[in-house]
Design a protein around this motif. Structure first.
Motif, short mmCIF file in Angstrom:
data_model
loop_
_atom_site.label_atom_id
_atom_site.label_comp_id
_atom_site.label_asym_id
_atom_site.label_seq_id
_atom_site.Cartn_x
_atom_site.Cartn_y
_atom_site.Cartn_z
N MET A 18 -9.48 -11.26 -60.63
CA MET A 18 -10.79 -11.54 -60.69
C MET A 18 -11.54 -10.08 -60.68
O MET A 18 -12.63 -10.04 -61.42
CB MET A 18 -11.21 -11.97 -59.06
N PRO A 19 -11.07 -8.92 -60.61
CA PRO A 19 -11.78 -7.61 -60.77
C PRO A 19 -12.08 -7.51 -62.24
O PRO A 19 -12.90 -7.05 -62.65
CB PRO A 19 -10.89 -6.57 -60.21
N TYR A 20 -11.01 -7.97 -63.31
CA TYR A 20 -11.24 -8.01 -64.55
C TYR A 20 -12.31 -8.91 -65.03
O TYR A 20 -13.31 -8.60 -65.75
CB TYR A 20 -9.70 -8.41 -65.27
N VAL A 21 -12.24 -10.07 -64.50
CA VAL A 21 -13.15 -10.89 -64.81
C VAL A 21 -14.68 -10.42 -64.65
O VAL A 21 -15.77 -10.58 -65.29
CB VAL A 21 -13.20 -12.28 -63.91
N ALA A 22 -15.01 -9.77 -63.49
CA ALA A 22 -16.16 -9.13 -63.00
C ALA A 22 -16.72 -7.96 -63.86
O ALA A 22 -17.91 -7.69 -64.02
CB ALA A 22 -15.99 -8.89 -61.37
N GLN A 23 -15.64 -7.15 -64.30
CA GLN A 23 -16.01 -5.82 -64.77
C GLN A 23 -15.65 -5.55 -66.34
O GLN A 23 -16.43 -4.97 -66.92
CB GLN A 23 -15.20 -4.89 -64.25
N ILE A 24 -14.92 -6.54 -66.88
CA ILE A 24 -14.73 -6.50 -68.44
C ILE A 24 -16.20 -6.68 -69.24
O ILE A 24 -16.32 -6.17 -70.26
CB ILE A 24 -13.59 -7.38 -68.86
N PRO A 25 -16.78 -7.67 -69.01
CA PRO A 25 -18.19 -7.94 -69.59
C PRO A 25 -18.94 -6.69 -69.86
O PRO A 25 -19.34 -6.67 -71.13
CB PRO A 25 -18.86 -8.71 -68.79
N ALA A 26 -18.99 -5.85 -69.19
CA ALA A 26 -19.84 -4.56 -69.57
C ALA A 26 -19.13 -3.80 -70.54
O ALA A 26 -19.71 -3.24 -71.27
CB ALA A 26 -20.04 -3.61 -68.03
#
Length: 96
Positions: A18-26
């Protein structure tokens, strides 16, 4: 010429992912990228390829896609993806 990153992955640790999902779009946006397909379950139409989930990212150029992959600030997130999924990633050039 546009370029595409095509990711085929299976999540084995959703909570850790979930941290990847939350942060990778930026980071995708930072390099001019955008989602074309975002984590969908594909339907196999031919052959024996059995992808679990697919993401397709579009970048303005191969250089932009490579800069995204090489971004030092994104490396910890890529490590999260590697630790929490089984994934395959390819970079392909589009048609212009």
């Amino acid at each position: 010429m546009k370029a595409y990153l095509v990711l085929d992955f299976a999540i084995h640790d959703l909570r850790g992912f979930m941290p990847y999902v939350a942060q990778i779009p930026a980071f995708i946006a930072k390099h001019g990228g955008k989602y074309v397909v975002q984590g969908t379950e594909p339907t196999v139409m031919e052959g024996d390829w059995a992808p679990q989930r697919m993401v397709i990212l579009e970048f303005p150029s191969r250089q932009d896609a490579q800069a995204f992959l090489d971004d030092p600030e994104a490396q910890p997130l890529f490590a999260v993806r590697h630790a929490t999924t089984d994934s395959k990633l390819v970079l392909v050039d589009g048609c212009d």
